[in-house]
Design an enzyme around this catalytic site. Structure first.
Site, short mmCIF file in Angstrom:
data_model
loop_
_atom_site.label_atom_id
_atom_site.label_comp_id
_atom_site.label_asym_id
_atom_site.label_seq_id
_atom_site.Cartn_x
_atom_site.Cartn_y
_atom_site.Cartn_z
N ARG A 90 29.13 36.09 -64.82
CA ARG A 90 30.30 36.28 -63.97
C ARG A 90 30.57 34.98 -63.24
O ARG A 90 29.63 34.32 -62.76
CB ARG A 90 30.07 37.41 -62.96
N HIS A 147 36.88 34.42 -71.21
CA HIS A 147 36.09 35.64 -71.03
C HIS A 147 36.11 36.51 -72.30
O HIS A 147 36.65 37.62 -72.28
CB HIS A 147 36.60 36.44 -69.81
N GLU A 173 39.02 34.32 -61.74
CA GLU A 173 39.67 34.57 -63.02
C GLU A 173 41.02 35.24 -62.85
O GLU A 173 41.12 36.15 -62.04
CB GLU A 173 38.75 35.52 -63.83
C1 GLV Z 1 32.17 41.74 -69.73
O1 GLV Z 1 32.25 40.79 -69.01
C2 GLV Z 1 31.40 42.89 -69.41
O2 GLV Z 1 30.89 43.00 -68.29
O3 GLV Z 1 31.27 43.77 -70.29
#
Ligand code: GLV
Ligand code: GLV
Length: 322
Positions: free
Chosen positions: A239, A286, A268
């Site tokens: 993250r 992402h 983001e």
């Molecule tokens: C993606 O970032 C997830 O947490 O599945």
């Protein structure tokens, strides 16, 4: 009472959501999230919400859904977008999608390791640039990944372990933080447990695999970057806020570390100014879990959690209690 889905999932998962036995209210634009106003309106009266990491699930949203809400099924392994205390205070079950995306995310993390180490994107830009070039002994020289480079895995959980398996196959030396770093599986891949200072000091590549919690917010800041080797690479598929992105940009601009491969960002989808201009970064939008079968499995697991809870059964994958 209905099931609310904030974005179209892949076809099998969307079909499963339609099959839950309650009307499905789905945000109709597959590419952009609902506005906050729209979201608050459309969840009113819902028994279940299937949410994505782009949805902020807080007290306001839970109250907008109302007292009939029984489950928030977040279609992601991360659940930092969900206010767990607010959900639990309202008796709402929260689930995530662990396990089904480990391999896809580890593949992407390792792709970033290789892409940053061997400067793939920079080299691709060079070729596409159309200038004449000739092979040179010192051109695009980067880090040798195989045969002895050290990988530091911050947060050795399911995804980190899948990364360790890949790193072991590449003959890397592996350090890791996290409770599983001393376990049997870690031993099988040659993982040595290390605290963060040692991991940062000794790793050629540092890859982040911890969840975002108050404890891991800005875990990697200016001091941690300075503790890394000047030749080291940072990879983040976890993250964004785990890294102080402003400090990272400065570190990349000034040679404190060599390169970064990022799939996630602190704010983001906005990037910190300066990040885009750097050649020594590989920047992805992402896409860690974006494998076809993986996205089907995530959606189907989220839907199955809803099915279970609406049927009065225990959820299949409730978020872990910390
Ligand atoms: C993606 O970032 C997830 O947490 O599945
Ligand atoms: C490189 O192409 C080599 O032949 O060494």
């Amino acid at each position: 009472s209905h099931v609310y889905l904030s974005r179209q999932l892949t076809p099998p998962a969307t079909a499963a959501a339609r099959d839950l036995g309650l009307p499905l209210v789905m945000h109709d634009d597959p590419d952009t999230p609902p506005s906050r106003e729209r979201l608050l309106r459309d969840v009113a009266g819902a028994a279940a919400l299937i949410t994505l990491l782009t949805d902020r699930v807080d007290a306001e949203l839970l109250d907008a859904a109302g007292p009939g809400l029984r489950i928030v099924a977040n279609c992601a392994v991360g659940f930092d977008n969900v206010d767990l205390a607010a959900a639990s205070a309202r008796g709402v079950v929260v689930t995530n999608t662990p396990g089904v995306l480990d391999e896809a995310t580890a593949d992407l993390a390792f792709a970033l390791v290789l892409a940053t180490a061997r400067r793939l994107v920079e080299a691709d830009r060079f070729v596409r640039g159309g200038r004449e070039w000739i092979w040179g002994p010192q051109s695009f020289v980067g880090l040798d990944v195989s045969g002895g480079a050290t990988l530091g895995i911050v947060g050795l959980g399911r995804i980190g372990m899948a990364v360790a398996r890949r790193a072991a196959a590449f003959g890397m030396r592996i350090l890791a933080t996290g409770s599983r770093a001393t376990g049997e599986e870690a031993r099988r891949y040659g993982v040595a447990a290390a605290d963060l200072p040692r991991l940062l000091a000794e790793s050629d590549v540092v890859s982040l695999h911890c969840p975002l919690t108050p404890d891991t917010h800005h875990l990697i800041g200016a001091a941690e970057l300075a503790a890394m080797k000047p030749t080291a690479i940072l990879v983040n598929t976890a993250r964004g806020p785990v890294v102080d992105e402003a400090a990272l940009v400065t570190a990349l601009e000034t040679g404190v570390i060599a390169a970064a491969g990022l799939d996630v960002y602190e704010d983001e989808p906005r990037l910190h100014p300066g990040l885009r201009a750097l050649d020594n970064t590989v920047l992805l939008p992402h896409i860690g879990s974006a494998g076809r079968a993986t996205r089907d499995a995530m959606g189907l697991l989220a839907v199955d959690n809803v099915r279970a809870v609406l049927a009065g059964e225990p959820p299949r994958t409730p978020v872990p209690r910390r």
